[in-house]
Scaffold this active site. Structure first.
Site, PDB file in Angstrom:
ATOM      1  N   ASP A  32       0.868  -1.159   0.000  1.00  0.00           N
ATOM      2  CA  ASP A  32       0.000   0.000   0.000  1.00  0.00           C
ATOM      3  C   ASP A  32       0.917   1.225   0.000  1.00  0.00           C
ATOM      4  OD1 ASP A  32      -2.441   1.495   0.260  1.00  0.00           O
ATOM      5  OD2 ASP A  32      -1.912   1.808   2.364  1.00  0.00           O
ATOM      6  N   ASP A  52      -0.241   5.182   0.765  1.00  0.00           N
ATOM      7  CA  ASP A  52      -0.570   6.153   1.816  1.00  0.00           C
ATOM      8  C   ASP A  52      -0.481   5.484   3.186  1.00  0.00           C
ATOM      9  OD1 ASP A  52      -1.469   8.605   0.327  1.00  0.00           O
ATOM     10  OD2 ASP A  52      -2.857   7.164  -0.547  1.00  0.00           O
ATOM     11  N   ASP A 104      -1.138  -0.428   6.098  1.00  0.00           N
ATOM     12  CA  ASP A 104      -1.291   0.269   7.377  1.00  0.00           C
ATOM     13  C   ASP A 104      -2.702   0.181   7.924  1.00  0.00           C
ATOM     14  OD1 ASP A 104      -2.189   2.108   5.255  1.00  0.00           O
ATOM     15  OD2 ASP A 104      -2.429   3.558   6.889  1.00  0.00           O
TER      16      ASP A 104
END
Length: 282
Positions: free
Chosen positions: A27, A29, A228
């Protein structure tokens, strides 16, 4: 360092070790950067993968930038990638719709210009802003210029029979000093006004994961998803059978883990602590 821990994942299968991984899906961001802030260890981890000839893919729910934009963004971080290394929720949505809609179908798009670009590149879809223009699907992502007029047109098209498709349903997006509303806030407004729930393409649905490992040519369990967010990155990877690694530099906190039914295979404070596990005793 903190390795943090190897956790007992819901897959109930022994996870592949990071130093034995066939490939990685990242991922972006909250993993590689947060807003305009570059997170620690980004250059070093990609240098390590290149030195070991380990393939990787960047898979983001963000539909506000094209693969070309991400190539440029990564270059500013000191990492050279190709567009083929990038999968966005918008490109995944385009491929999904190509299998669902007829040639030349009309789409009413709620999102930033990059979403429109990605939906039409490599397709023959026609973009319209008119809910009376035989709209086959309303496609919605994060729209930072979202207005009441946009909501009215999208909901009207849905009530007239258009399918409702969301690039993703993330409630928030991590930035330097906290969080801002994500696409999910806009999706919720359209769903309420249009009286219909969307088909969600991005994480936590599995499409981005399954197409990712097909592109990489690797096995699901041998591929490690680094994210995250428990509710998108980790859940999508679990559903698709990938090994999962959570970094605590974005949305999810260690306190969140204690109360979550979604359990990653590995947890790390940040990329540098993960890198030490990838390189092992090298």
């Amino acid at each position: 360092m903190v390795v943090e821990e190897t956790m007992s994942a819901s897959n109930a299968v022994t996870p592949v070790s990071l130093c034995d991984a066939e490939a990685f899906i990242f991922d972006m961001d909250g993993v590689l950067y947060r807003g305009q802030e570059t997170l620690p260890g980004v250059v070093e981890i990609f240098d390590a993968l290149e030195a070991r000839s380990i393939p990787f893919l960047l898979a983001t729910n963000n539909s506000m930038a094209t693969p070309s934009d991400y190539v440029k963004r990564m270059a500013t971080l000191g990492v050279v990638i190709d567009e083929a290394n990038v999968q966005t929720s918008a490109t995944a949505t385009r491929e999904f719709l190509k299998g669902e809609l007829s040639a030349g179908a009309h789409l009413l798009v709620v999102g930033m210009p990059a979403l429109r670009t990605q939906l039409t590149d490599g397709s023959d879809f026609v973009i319209t802003d008119d809910p009376d223009d035989n709209v086959a699907a309303v496609v919605a992502g994060l729209d930072q210029l979202f207005t009441y007029d946009t909501l009215t047109r999208a909901s009207e098209a849905i009530r007239k029979g258009a399918r409702f498709v969301a690039t993703n349903a993330d409630a928030t997006l991590p930035v330097e000093n906290g969080f801002i509303p994500g696409a999910g806030s806009i999706i919720a407004a359209i769903a309420t006004a249009g009286g219909a729930l969307p088909t969600v393409v991005g994480k936590p649905e599995t499409l981005m994961m399954t197409t990712g490992i097909q592109q990489l040519g690797t096995s699901a369990r041998g591929t490690i998803m680094i994210g995250d967010r428990l509710d998108t990155d980790i859940l999508a990877a679990h559903r698709a059978g990938l090994t999962t690694a959570l970094v605590l530099t974005g949305v999810t906190t260690r306190a969140d883990l204690a109360d979550s039914e979604i359990v990653p295979d590995y947890v790390f404070t940040d990329l540098p602590s993960m890198l030490r596990e990838i390189v092992g005793s090298d």
